[in-house]
Scaffold this motif. Structure first.
Motif, PDB file in Angstrom:
ATOM      1  N   LYS A 265      -0.783  -1.906   9.512  1.00 25.56           N
ATOM      2  CA  LYS A 265      -0.028  -0.870   8.796  1.00 25.56           C
ATOM      3  C   LYS A 265       1.388  -0.758   9.352  1.00 25.56           C
ATOM      4  O   LYS A 265       2.340  -0.490   8.602  1.00 25.56           O
ATOM      5  CB  LYS A 265      -0.730   0.483   8.936  1.00 25.56           C
TER       6      LYS A 265
ATOM      7  N   ASP B  98       0.831  -1.204   0.000  1.00 25.43           N
ATOM      8  CA  ASP B  98       0.000   0.000   0.000  1.00 25.43           C
ATOM      9  C   ASP B  98       0.870   1.260   0.000  1.00 25.43           C
ATOM     10  O   ASP B  98       1.760   1.417   0.828  1.00 25.43           O
ATOM     11  CB  ASP B  98      -0.906   0.000   1.235  1.00 25.43           C
TER      12      ASP B  98
ATOM     13  N   LYS C 111       0.069   5.908   1.545  1.00 25.01           N
ATOM     14  CA  LYS C 111      -0.355   5.060   2.654  1.00 25.01           C
ATOM     15  C   LYS C 111      -0.904   5.937   3.776  1.00 25.01           C
ATOM     16  O   LYS C 111      -0.325   6.974   4.105  1.00 25.01           O
ATOM     17  CB  LYS C 111       0.843   4.246   3.160  1.00 25.01           C
TER      18      LYS C 111
END
Length: 401
Positions: free
Chosen positions: A264, A133, A207
């Motif tokens: 993340k 991402d 991101k």
């Protein structure tokens, strides 16, 4: 004194090799490689050994062989190849060839020093969304299951439509073919199993930062608000001290907000979540797709089903649902040495009970009380509206001596 050479080759066989490298192949007593690799050197009179099945039996066999050996592999043996594995098991010399990724970018006429390099060859695609991402350029090594078509479907599931695709098939072989695709086109296209997939952003996507607004998550209705608020979430993530490759459990994940943000941070790790409410689990899975976080989320009431998860580096507990003592015993027993359990606790009684259990389990305990207020407009003025106070308990497991 016998020698072993690990030699990288391309899909054009001997044509791509220097003369000195070919001499090593012609001089060996044992030539090892895949069927496709050995077929390039049918004229070599050495004994042939096809690589099939597990590697360890082959290594054991080769270590006993008193012969000069050449082991043929594709491209650069040290780029997702056998080189590093073999080097740890036996004395070898490595002679690399150009990697398939280098060749793919050369066909694109694109630089690749800024590319994210990922292999899903023989590996699960789980977690790919958070790994790539925001990356403007990604090169993927694929296989027949995790094919370019399957990857296109996966990317579309997570809304990653900012990418266009370039597929390089059979590089340097007789049937070499290189083509650009949209994800929709690629999803409907079959390509050779020997390929490299390159993704490049045609529109910029960054991101997302940690601390997503609560309203960005799908939540249970009419009970909206059953979510770890972003301010508390940020404090808990800091307390977990996740690394890029951490394994984390999220117990009582509800909307999945903590697990999503943890994914993340630990983008090269693994996140596992459990939720007892089926409707909340559905929301969690939908939120994963929205926020590009691909992790394992299961239905159940902990500690049931925790045996399905690998041992964690960190555990977040949003709620115990009763039976706190047994749950914490299981969590601490499975937690890796030096790992952390972070709990959100609303009442003094539960805080006292949790402290007692953790101390009996030889954990070091720290507590922070978070009392957060948010601004709210009142006519043309501003007031502060408090969130419910929360105790954030962090229990650290001792390291083995």
């Amino acid at each position: 004194m016998y020698w072993t050479k690990v030699i990288g080759i391309g899909d054009n066989g001997a044509q791509g090799l220097q003369r000195e490298t070919i001499k090593w192949i012609e001089a060996c007593d044992l030539l090892v490689g895949g069927e496709r690799h050995l077929a390039f050197f049918s004229q070599v009179h050495a004994e042939k050994r096809v690589i099939k099945g597990g590697l360890q039996p082959l290594i054991d066999e080769l270590k006993k062989a008193e012969k000069n050996m050449v082991i043929l592999v594709s491209g650069d043996p040290l780029f997702y190849g056998l080189g590093s594995y073999l080097a740890k098991k036996m004395p070898i010399d490595i002679i690399p060839y150009v990697s398939s990724v280098q060749l793919a970018f050369s066909r694109m006429k694109e630089s690749w020093q800024d590319a994210k390099l990922v292999s899903v060859h023989g590996r699960s695609m789980k977690g790919l969304a958070q790994r790539i991402d925001g990356c403007p350029k990604v090169a993927l090594l694929t296989d027949e299951i995790n094919s370019p078509s399957a990857i296109a479907s996966y990317l579309k599931k997570f809304g990653m439509t900012e990418y266009k695709a370039f597929v390089a098939e059979n590089l340097e072989g007789e049937n070499e073919r290189c083509r650009f695709f949209t994800l929709d086109e690629l999803e409907q296209t079959s390509v050779s199993p020997l390929n490299v997939l390159v993704l490049t952003q045609h529109t910029r996507h960054e991101k997302s930062a940690i601390g997503l607004d609560d309203d960005l998550f799908i939540q249970r209705k009419p009970d909206k608000g059953l979510i770890t608020k972003k301010e508390i979430r940020t404090l808990c993530l800091q307390a977990l001290q996740l690394k890029h490759n951490s394994i984390m459990w999220d117990i009582g994940t509800c909307t999945g907000s903590v697990a999503i943000e943890a994914a993340k941070i630990a983008s090269e790790g693994q996140i596992f979540a459990i939720e007892k409410n089926e409707a909340d689990l559905v929301n969690c899975i939908q939120n994963q797709a929205i926020h590009r976080a691909d992790f394992t989320a299961v239905l159940g009431k902990a500690p049931e089903r925790l045996e399905e998860f690998p041992d964690p580096d960190a555990i977040f507990i949003g709620g115990t649902g009763g039976n706190m003592e047994h749950l914490l015993q299981v969590c601490v027993s499975r937690l890796k040495p030096g790992g952390r359990v972070v709990m959100n606790i609303a009442t003094i009684e539960n805080l006292a009970e949790a402290m007692e259990h953790f101390k009996s389990l030889a954990c070091e305990v720290e507590i922070a009380q978070a009392m957060i207020s948010r601004s709210k407009p009142i006519l043309n003025l501003t007031r502060l509206e408090p969130l419910n106070p929360v105790f954030i308990l962090t229990a650290k497991k001792g390291r083995m001596t």
